[in-house]
Design a protein around this motif. Structure first.
Motif, PDB file in Angstrom:
ATOM      1  N   VAL A 155       0.839  -1.207   0.000  1.00 20.95           N
ATOM      2  CA  VAL A 155       0.000   0.000   0.000  1.00 20.95           C
ATOM      3  C   VAL A 155       0.871   1.253   0.000  1.00 20.95           C
ATOM      4  O   VAL A 155       0.578   2.231  -0.715  1.00 20.95           O
ATOM      5  N   GLU A 167       0.915   4.146  -2.760  1.00 21.16           N
ATOM      6  CA  GLU A 167       0.654   5.544  -2.403  1.00 21.16           C
ATOM      7  C   GLU A 167       1.751   6.456  -2.957  1.00 21.16           C
ATOM      8  O   GLU A 167       1.475   7.560  -3.427  1.00 21.16           O
ATOM      9  N   ASP A 194       1.120   7.006  -6.583  1.00 23.29           N
ATOM     10  CA  ASP A 194      -0.002   7.935  -6.731  1.00 23.29           C
ATOM     11  C   ASP A 194       0.450   9.372  -6.488  1.00 23.29           C
ATOM     12  O   ASP A 194       0.027  10.300  -7.187  1.00 23.29           O
ATOM     13  N   SER A 234      -6.603  -3.170  -7.590  1.00 21.46           N
ATOM     14  CA  SER A 234      -7.966  -3.146  -7.048  1.00 21.46           C
ATOM     15  C   SER A 234      -8.718  -4.429  -7.400  1.00 21.46           C
ATOM     16  O   SER A 234      -9.547  -4.905  -6.607  1.00 21.46           O
ATOM     17  N   TYR A 262      -5.635   2.295   6.605  1.00 21.98           N
ATOM     18  CA  TYR A 262      -6.009   2.387   5.187  1.00 21.98           C
ATOM     19  C   TYR A 262      -7.301   1.621   4.869  1.00 21.98           C
ATOM     20  O   TYR A 262      -7.683   1.529   3.704  1.00 21.98           O
ATOM     21  N   ILE A 277      -9.779   2.952   2.309  1.00 22.73           N
ATOM     22  CA  ILE A 277      -9.412   2.812   0.898  1.00 22.73           C
ATOM     23  C   ILE A 277      -9.865   1.454   0.376  1.00 22.73           C
ATOM     24  O   ILE A 277     -10.428   1.341  -0.730  1.00 22.73           O
ATOM     25  N   ARG A 302     -13.644   1.423  -0.063  1.00 19.27           N
ATOM     26  CA  ARG A 302     -14.088   2.102  -1.277  1.00 19.27           C
ATOM     27  C   ARG A 302     -13.889   1.224  -2.512  1.00 19.27           C
ATOM     28  O   ARG A 302     -14.755   1.145  -3.379  1.00 19.27           O
ATOM     29  N   LEU A 360      -3.541   8.876  -0.136  1.00 19.79           N
ATOM     30  CA  LEU A 360      -4.699   8.046  -0.462  1.00 19.79           C
ATOM     31  C   LEU A 360      -5.934   8.391   0.343  1.00 19.79           C
ATOM     32  O   LEU A 360      -7.057   8.205  -0.132  1.00 19.79           O
ATOM     33  N   LEU A 361      -5.754   8.892   1.558  1.00 19.93           N
ATOM     34  CA  LEU A 361      -6.896   9.137   2.436  1.00 19.93           C
ATOM     35  C   LEU A 361      -7.314  10.605   2.504  1.00 19.93           C
ATOM     36  O   LEU A 361      -8.321  10.923   3.131  1.00 19.93           O
ATOM     37  N   SER A 395     -11.385   9.767   5.126  1.00 17.04           N
ATOM     38  CA  SER A 395     -11.197   8.590   5.980  1.00 17.04           C
ATOM     39  C   SER A 395     -12.471   8.160   6.685  1.00 17.04           C
ATOM     40  O   SER A 395     -12.494   7.104   7.324  1.00 17.04           O
TER      41      SER A 395
END
Length: 605
Positions: free
Chosen positions: A73, A77, A80, A125, A149, A152, A155, A415-416, A567
């Motif tokens: 993760v 991140e 990203d 994902s 996390y 995430i 979602r 990410l959050l 979050s």
């Protein structure tokens, strides 16, 4: 990377005028220049990082222990973050001058490269969604850093019922640059390049729309008819853009098995369909008490038998034409923020001093306004088209609210930190409300108070009524497109079917107004985005009512809500304030604030 503007209030013109020394962006906190070695370094790193991530983890996620999943993760991140930094820099440069071919090419090339680099990551994902709930929950229970996390993962897992095969998901990701992204660019560049002739002057769209707020009715009519002429000449192209994007969405939704065109937006917003429907129904049912009633008042103030569409945003007869200089706008907003809490003003101040705002209207610059968060380890940038009108001050307050929110949420990490659209408008609309309340409290005369109240009601109608009408138009458009190609006349008819209902019986509609759907960027960039504005306004009205009831801990709760970023679910975020958006009466409470302002205006008659 998306740059989604706030709802259009038909503002802007050209040049700085007498508004003072308007700031421009300093993008060096991202990269020094387009040819900076750091930019090439990061692009090269991104290519290698994506490839090595796929090599290390593709097909192996289900076998990772908690520590291994956390490492995975964190690497994701970082990818990203770097991709976001690159696209923020190149995208912000492009939006400064969308008509510049070099900047347009740089944006397209970067999108192509990053899409190609990140295609191997599509597995992430997909594989996460194939892990069973018990196995994931065990990993979260074992490692608190990984458990942070969990939102995430939650979602991603909302998409489980609609997930396609790995090959199809990679294909959709890969072809996006010649799909929706390409049509988005065509729309942006077409809008930026439109020319409108007012007298001997040739202008862009924003400068022409600005005339719709002029005191002189003839000036407003001339602008409206010129906008209608140019849109009419280009309506086939805009109809092609909407037909293509709606059909592309219908195809993907059908393959995914999504029950409605709105489902994807609701999932990305982490909001239940029934909550959005309750909001929509509450607003539509309130049209007679809100927009219909207000515009009948305005018709009388303007001394008209009937109003035309160019009167919708007309200033009141008693309204001053005084323009607000940039320094005054800054002081007004920062003072309002500071009265609420000094920390809020402190968070907003660097935007003015460090090149985080681009305020002036310039040829080729993107229309409207937005606040772009960039990445969690930099800071947001705000774009305005500032002309010194009172609504421009409110736009400044709005976008700075976004900026404050984004700065606070950045502590959650890349990410959050991203907030669902339904909550993304909370701080922006709250910032507007703080600024409005301060100005209203200091209004020196009854006439000025009346003008301010009327202006606020119009802004709230634009944010709530107009956006829900937009939402209904989109729902009708996407539903109709499922049955076949829509002609420009078909789309025009759908547009007009919501306009009379939402604006009310005070209006007539000139020939040509039926094409005014053509320039709304939200329909192109983010289908069904628009209800987030109404959601945010209703939520803030309810929040503000709690604030007015008193309590020393409101500010602390408010900052904690903003710091949460993405979050937490809206139910969890609103619980400390005793609010629940799933309760239908919640929306009526928010709408009652607008109705109360109209009551006060009626009492002044």
């Amino acid at each position: 990377m998306q740059f989604v503007p706030r709802p259009a209030f038909d503002i802007n013109a050209s040049g700085a005028g007498d508004h003072g020394d308007l700031p421009e962006w300093n993008l060096t906190d991202l990269y020094e220049s387009p040819d900076a070695p750091e930019l090439k370094r990061d692009m090269d790193w991104l290519e290698e990082a994506c490839a090595s991530f796929a090599a290390d983890y593709d097909g192996k996620l289900a076998g990772l222990d908690a520590a291994g999943m956390l490492d995975c993760v964190l690497r994701y991140e970082k990818i990203d973050m770097i991709a976001g930094r690159i696209m923020s820099f190149i995208g912000l440069r492009y939006y400064q001058i969308t008509t510049d071919s070099e900047r347009a090419k740089a944006l397209s090339d970067a999108q192509d490269k990053i899409t190609a680099y990140t295609t191997p990551l599509v597995f992430f994902s997909l594989e996460i969604n194939r892990i069973n709930d018990a196995a994931l929950d065990a990993l979260f229970a074992e490692n608190a850093d990984l458990a942070r996390y969990k939102p995430i993962f939650d979602r991603m897992r909302t998409m489980r019922p609609y997930q396609l095969s790995d090959e199809l998901e990679k294909f959709l990701h890969d072809q996006s640059t010649v799909g929706s992204a390409a049509w988005n660019r065509l729309f942006d560049e077409t809008i930026a390049g439109l020319e409108f002739h007012i007298g001997d002057e040739t202008r862009g769209l924003e400068a022409t729309l600005n005339d719709l707020t002029d005191q002189n009715r003839d000036t407003r009519e001339t602008a409206a008819r010129e906008v209608a002429r140019v849109f009419g000449e280009n309506v086939k192209l805009f109809a092609r853009v909407h037909n293509t994007l709606a059909k592309e969405k219908e195809i993907e939704d059908r393959w995914r098995g999504m029950p409605t065109p709105q489902t994807g937006r609701h999932l990305s917003n982490h909001v239940e369909p029934e909550v959005v429907q309750a909001l929509r129904d509450a607003v539509v049912n309130a049209y007679p008490q809100l927009s219909h009633r207000y515009y009948e008042l305005k018709r009388k103030w303007l001394g008209l038998e009937r109003m035309e569409v160019w009167d919708r945003n007309a200033p009141l007869p008693m309204e001053s034409e005084r323009l607000v200089g940039w320094d005054e706008a800054r002081e007004t907003v920062l003072s309002a923020y500071g009265e609420f809490d000094p920390e809020m003003a402190k968070l907003a101040e660097p935007f003015f001093d460090k090149g985080w705002i681009d305020a002036a209207v310039k040829p080729g610059k993107a229309p409207g306004a937005f606040a772009h968060p960039t990445v969690a380890d930099v800071h947001p940038y705000v774009m305005l088209n500032y002309l010194g009108k009172p609504r421009d001050v409110m736009t400044l307050a709005h976008e700075l609210g976004h900026g404050v929110h984004q700065r606070l949420a950045a502590g959650q990490g890349e990410l959050l930190s991203s907030t669902p659209l339904t909550l993304a408008e909370t701080a922006s609309v709250f910032g507007e409300m703080l600024t409005f309340r301060r100005l209203l409290k200091n209004a020196p005369t009854k006439a000025e108070r009346k003008v301010m109240l009327a202006g606020k009601v119009e802004d709230m109608i634009n944010t709530v009524v107009r956006q829900i009408a937009f939402y209904d138009f989109e729902c009708k458009l996407h539903e109709a497109r499922r049955s076949g190609e829509l002609t420009p006349d078909d789309i025009n008819a759908l547009w007009m079917s919501v306009q009379g209902e939402s604006l009310g019986p005070a209006f007539d509609f000139m020939d040509g107004y039926e094409t005014f759907w053509a320039y709304i960027p939200h329909f192109v960039h983010s289908p069904f985005y628009v209800y987030a504005y109404a959601f945010g306004d209703g939520l803030v009205n309810a929040l503000y009512a709690v604030y007015e009831e008193g309590g020393d801990d409101f500010q602390a709760k408010y900052f904690e809500m903003l710091k949460a970023g993405g979050s937490k679910h809206h139910k969890e975020l609103l619980e400390p304030f005793g609010l629940d958006a799933s309760d239908p009466s919640f929306w009526n409470k928010g709408l009652s604030m607008i109705s109360g302002f109209i009551d006060e205006l009626e009492a002044m008659e």
